[in-house]
Design an enzyme around this catalytic site. Structure first.
Site, PDB file in Angstrom:
ATOM      1  N   LYS A  13      35.429  35.411  38.900  1.00  0.00           N
ATOM      2  CA  LYS A  13      36.002  35.510  40.090  1.00  0.00           C
ATOM      3  C   LYS A  13      36.421  37.081  40.681  1.00  0.00           C
ATOM      4  O   LYS A  13      35.702  37.419  41.642  1.00  0.00           O
ATOM      5  CB  LYS A  13      37.723  35.048  40.119  1.00  0.00           C
ATOM      6  CG  LYS A  13      37.604  33.521  39.739  1.00  0.00           C
ATOM      7  CD  LYS A  13      38.900  32.787  39.923  1.00  0.00           C
ATOM      8  CE  LYS A  13      39.829  33.437  38.708  1.00  0.00           C
ATOM      9  NZ  LYS A  13      39.875  33.363  37.551  1.00  0.00           N
ATOM     10  N   ARG A  88      46.812  28.780  43.087  1.00  0.00           N
ATOM     11  CA  ARG A  88      46.898  28.560  41.741  1.00  0.00           C
ATOM     12  C   ARG A  88      47.562  26.951  41.478  1.00  0.00           C
ATOM     13  O   ARG A  88      47.290  26.550  40.352  1.00  0.00           O
ATOM     14  CB  ARG A  88      47.238  29.344  40.621  1.00  0.00           C
ATOM     15  CG  ARG A  88      46.074  30.123  40.111  1.00  0.00           C
ATOM     16  CD  ARG A  88      46.775  31.185  39.257  1.00  0.00           C
ATOM     17  NE  ARG A  88      46.272  31.807  38.086  1.00  0.00           N
ATOM     18  CZ  ARG A  88      45.225  32.889  38.282  1.00  0.00           C
ATOM     19  NH1 ARG A  88      45.302  33.653  39.117  1.00  0.00           N
ATOM     20  NH2 ARG A  88      44.625  33.235  37.094  1.00  0.00           N
ATOM     21  N   ARG A 127      35.890  42.066  26.734  1.00  0.00           N
ATOM     22  CA  ARG A 127      36.377  42.755  27.746  1.00  0.00           C
ATOM     23  C   ARG A 127      37.163  44.009  27.678  1.00  0.00           C
ATOM     24  O   ARG A 127      38.360  43.827  27.115  1.00  0.00           O
ATOM     25  CB  ARG A 127      37.115  41.882  28.667  1.00  0.00           C
ATOM     26  CG  ARG A 127      37.532  42.492  30.047  1.00  0.00           C
ATOM     27  CD  ARG A 127      37.786  41.688  31.428  1.00  0.00           C
ATOM     28  NE  ARG A 127      38.684  40.768  31.114  1.00  0.00           N
ATOM     29  CZ  ARG A 127      39.427  39.841  31.953  1.00  0.00           C
ATOM     30  NH1 ARG A 127      39.031  39.868  33.134  1.00  0.00           N
ATOM     31  NH2 ARG A 127      40.520  39.222  31.684  1.00  0.00           N
ATOM     32  N   ARG A 160      42.874  43.935  28.233  1.00  0.00           N
ATOM     33  CA  ARG A 160      44.265  43.433  28.727  1.00  0.00           C
ATOM     34  C   ARG A 160      45.092  42.764  28.027  1.00  0.00           C
ATOM     35  O   ARG A 160      44.543  42.057  26.976  1.00  0.00           O
ATOM     36  CB  ARG A 160      43.699  42.558  30.232  1.00  0.00           C
ATOM     37  CG  ARG A 160      43.724  43.048  31.415  1.00  0.00           C
ATOM     38  CD  ARG A 160      43.173  42.087  32.317  1.00  0.00           C
ATOM     39  NE  ARG A 160      43.700  40.892  32.467  1.00  0.00           N
ATOM     40  CZ  ARG A 160      43.173  39.696  33.411  1.00  0.00           C
ATOM     41  NH1 ARG A 160      42.477  40.455  34.361  1.00  0.00           N
ATOM     42  NH2 ARG A 160      43.778  38.454  33.464  1.00  0.00           N
ATOM     43  N   ARG A 171      46.250  30.396  28.758  1.00  0.00           N
ATOM     44  CA  ARG A 171      45.719  30.560  30.316  1.00  0.00           C
ATOM     45  C   ARG A 171      44.603  29.389  30.488  1.00  0.00           C
ATOM     46  O   ARG A 171      44.740  28.823  31.605  1.00  0.00           O
ATOM     47  CB  ARG A 171      44.946  31.881  30.392  1.00  0.00           C
ATOM     48  CG  ARG A 171      45.787  32.940  30.430  1.00  0.00           C
ATOM     49  CD  ARG A 171      45.188  34.429  30.182  1.00  0.00           C
ATOM     50  NE  ARG A 171      44.408  34.656  31.055  1.00  0.00           N
ATOM     51  CZ  ARG A 171      43.416  35.727  30.987  1.00  0.00           C
ATOM     52  NH1 ARG A 171      43.451  36.390  29.735  1.00  0.00           N
ATOM     53  NH2 ARG A 171      42.647  35.960  32.104  1.00  0.00           N
TER      54      ARG A 171
HETATM   55  P1  AP5 Z   1      36.027  38.514  35.540  1.00  0.00           P
HETATM   56  O1  AP5 Z   1      35.354  38.819  36.796  1.00  0.00           O
HETATM   57  O2  AP5 Z   1      37.179  39.406  35.106  1.00  0.00           O
HETATM   58  O3  AP5 Z   1      36.886  37.145  35.571  1.00  0.00           O
HETATM   59  P2  AP5 Z   1      37.965  36.511  36.414  1.00  0.00           P
HETATM   60  O4  AP5 Z   1      37.569  35.059  36.555  1.00  0.00           O
HETATM   61  O5  AP5 Z   1      38.378  37.329  37.292  1.00  0.00           O
HETATM   62  O6  AP5 Z   1      39.037  36.547  34.916  1.00  0.00           O
HETATM   63  P3  AP5 Z   1      40.410  36.870  35.017  1.00  0.00           P
HETATM   64  O7  AP5 Z   1      40.653  37.255  33.561  1.00  0.00           O
HETATM   65  O8  AP5 Z   1      40.774  38.400  35.601  1.00  0.00           O
HETATM   66  O9  AP5 Z   1      41.236  35.941  35.691  1.00  0.00           O
HETATM   67  P4  AP5 Z   1      42.436  35.211  35.575  1.00  0.00           P
HETATM   68  O10 AP5 Z   1      42.361  34.132  36.674  1.00  0.00           O
HETATM   69  O11 AP5 Z   1      42.855  34.632  34.417  1.00  0.00           O
HETATM   70  O12 AP5 Z   1      43.399  36.366  35.690  1.00  0.00           O
HETATM   71  P5  AP5 Z   1      44.213  37.071  37.134  1.00  0.00           P
HETATM   72  O13 AP5 Z   1      43.987  38.526  36.886  1.00  0.00           O
HETATM   73  O14 AP5 Z   1      43.915  36.388  38.327  1.00  0.00           O
HETATM   74  O15 AP5 Z   1      35.099  38.322  34.322  1.00  0.00           O
HETATM   75  C1  AP5 Z   1      35.670  38.515  32.918  1.00  0.00           C
HETATM   76  C2  AP5 Z   1      34.552  39.179  32.095  1.00  0.00           C
HETATM   77  O16 AP5 Z   1      33.287  38.336  32.001  1.00  0.00           O
HETATM   78  C3  AP5 Z   1      34.146  40.587  32.429  1.00  0.00           C
HETATM   79  O17 AP5 Z   1      34.089  41.399  31.262  1.00  0.00           O
HETATM   80  C4  AP5 Z   1      33.090  40.436  33.035  1.00  0.00           C
HETATM   81  O18 AP5 Z   1      31.940  41.565  33.165  1.00  0.00           O
HETATM   82  C5  AP5 Z   1      32.338  39.306  32.542  1.00  0.00           C
HETATM   83  N1  AP5 Z   1      31.436  38.411  33.219  1.00  0.00           N
HETATM   84  C6  AP5 Z   1      31.929  38.005  34.594  1.00  0.00           C
HETATM   85  N2  AP5 Z   1      30.791  37.199  35.133  1.00  0.00           N
HETATM   86  C7  AP5 Z   1      30.088  37.000  34.059  1.00  0.00           C
HETATM   87  C8  AP5 Z   1      28.593  36.153  33.930  1.00  0.00           C
HETATM   88  N3  AP5 Z   1      28.182  35.662  34.842  1.00  0.00           N
HETATM   89  N4  AP5 Z   1      27.941  36.262  32.835  1.00  0.00           N
HETATM   90  C9  AP5 Z   1      28.577  37.089  31.811  1.00  0.00           C
HETATM   91  N5  AP5 Z   1      29.691  37.757  31.853  1.00  0.00           N
HETATM   92  C10 AP5 Z   1      30.292  37.759  33.046  1.00  0.00           C
HETATM   93  O19 AP5 Z   1      45.831  36.529  36.633  1.00  0.00           O
HETATM   94  C11 AP5 Z   1      46.342  37.156  35.491  1.00  0.00           C
HETATM   95  C12 AP5 Z   1      47.631  36.590  35.145  1.00  0.00           C
HETATM   96  O20 AP5 Z   1      48.543  36.818  36.571  1.00  0.00           O
HETATM   97  C13 AP5 Z   1      47.718  34.956  35.326  1.00  0.00           C
HETATM   98  O21 AP5 Z   1      47.586  34.386  33.937  1.00  0.00           O
HETATM   99  C14 AP5 Z   1      49.238  34.681  35.970  1.00  0.00           C
HETATM  100  O22 AP5 Z   1      50.382  34.985  35.021  1.00  0.00           O
HETATM  101  C15 AP5 Z   1      49.372  35.626  37.003  1.00  0.00           C
HETATM  102  N6  AP5 Z   1      48.806  35.243  38.264  1.00  0.00           N
HETATM  103  C16 AP5 Z   1      47.766  35.796  39.097  1.00  0.00           C
HETATM  104  N7  AP5 Z   1      47.684  35.105  40.000  1.00  0.00           N
HETATM  105  C17 AP5 Z   1      48.626  33.969  40.058  1.00  0.00           C
HETATM  106  C18 AP5 Z   1      49.023  32.912  40.988  1.00  0.00           C
HETATM  107  N8  AP5 Z   1      48.423  32.840  42.275  1.00  0.00           N
HETATM  108  N9  AP5 Z   1      49.809  32.307  40.729  1.00  0.00           N
HETATM  109  C19 AP5 Z   1      50.692  32.318  39.560  1.00  0.00           C
HETATM  110  N10 AP5 Z   1      50.494  33.343  38.630  1.00  0.00           N
HETATM  111  C20 AP5 Z   1      49.513  34.160  39.022  1.00  0.00           C
END
Ligand code: AP5
Length: 227
Positions: A13, A88, A127, A160, A171
């Site tokens: 994402k 979410r 990562r 992270r 997660r």
């Molecule tokens: P990346 O692009 O970072 O993937 P992502 O889906 O953004 O993963 P995140 O780990 O950031 O998502 P998340 O939803 O768990 O965390 P968030 O920060 O939102 O890619 C991941 C890796 O894969 C990278 O190294 C990339 O290079 C590689 N990659 C990407 N695409 C690829 C492909 N096609 N092929 C191969 N490799 C690839 O949330 C963190 C925390 O915040 C949550 O756990 C929660 O506690 C809190 N939080 C955030 N938003 C909310 C909300 N709305 N409500 C409640 N709590 C929330």
């Protein structure tokens, strides 16, 4: 163009939202990045959110909704936005709908980025990022030239805290329980599309642009409600 990128942790994402927002000239709003910034600045929101984030739980809806409402009220998304990591929960999705309706806007598309659990584990265990310039690396897909150090400023790379394997497992559980119901929510709104992310980031960007192009060509409201 107002878009939601939906999907499990590690589905890409953030990677795709960053690319597509630059290509389309629209805002990229990542609740994960906003929360991490609040934690780093030790704000009152950051202090409340930290424990949830470190264990892979969702930050409570009220805190998230307050944060996102403030962000939307401060403007900067008049040409459109990509929401990355929000909504979410069903409650967040319903609140979002009301918030943007107040501005006479709507969500054009919710795009689900699919990925298997095994691939999530592989991607997140590889990562790393630079704490100075925030550039991301991924073993073995994108390696730094000098082991564990950033190519641009030589800072030692870090992970992270929530990419630790037991936290990633939680997660994924939390995603399936709290966030996956949004797939049906947006399917019923007739704005859901799905993209497989197995083929690497460039192919995914290409597919996303095609999918967004389809939404652009149609007058979304009339298409969905012909009568
Ligand atoms: P990346 O692009 O970072 O993937 P992502 O889906 O953004 O993963 P995140 O780990 O950031 O998502 P998340 O939803 O768990 O965390 P968030 O920060 O939102 O890619 C991941 C890796 O894969 C990278 O190294 C990339 O290079 C590689 N990659 C990407 N695409 C690829 C492909 N096609 N092929 C191969 N490799 C690839 O949330 C963190 C925390 O915040 C949550 O756990 C929660 O506690 C809190 N939080 C955030 N938003 C909310 C909300 N709305 N409500 C409640 N709590 C929330």
């Amino acid at each position: 163009m107002n878009l939601i990128f939906l999907g499990p942790p590690g589905s890409g994402k953030g990677t795709q939202a960053e690319r597509i927002s630059k290509l389309l000239g629209i805002a990229h709003l990542s609740t994960g990045d906003m929360l991490r910034e609040s934690v780093a600045r030790k704000t009152s929101l950051g202090q409340k959110a930290q424990e949830y984030m470190e264990t892979g739980e969702l930050v409570p809806d009220d805190l998230i909704l307050g944060m996102i409402e403030e962000k939307l009220c401060s403007g900067g998304w008049e040409h459109g936005f990509i929401l990355d990591g929000f909504p979410r929960t069903i409650r967040q999705a319903e609140a979002l709908k009301k918030m943007i309706a107040k501005n006479e806007k709507e969500i054009d598309k919710a795009i689900l980025l699919s990925v298997s659990d095994a691939e999530v584990m592989r991607r997140l265990s590889g990562r790393f990022y630079c704490p100075t310039c925030k550039i991301g690396y991924n073993y073995p897909m994108r390696l730094p030239r000098q082991k564990e150090h950033c190519d641009f400023d030589n800072t030692k790379l870090v992970r992270r805290p929530d990419d630790e394997i037991t936290v990633v497992r939680n997660r994924l559980e939390v995603y399936k329980r709290e966030t996956a119901p949004l797939i049906d929510f947006y399917r019923k709104e007739l704005i859901l599309s799905e993209i497989e992310t197995d083929d690497g980031p460039d192919k995914v960007t290409e597919q996303l642009l095609k999918e967004i192009g389809k939404a652009k060509k149609s007058d979304s409201y009339k298409d969905r409600c012909p009568n």
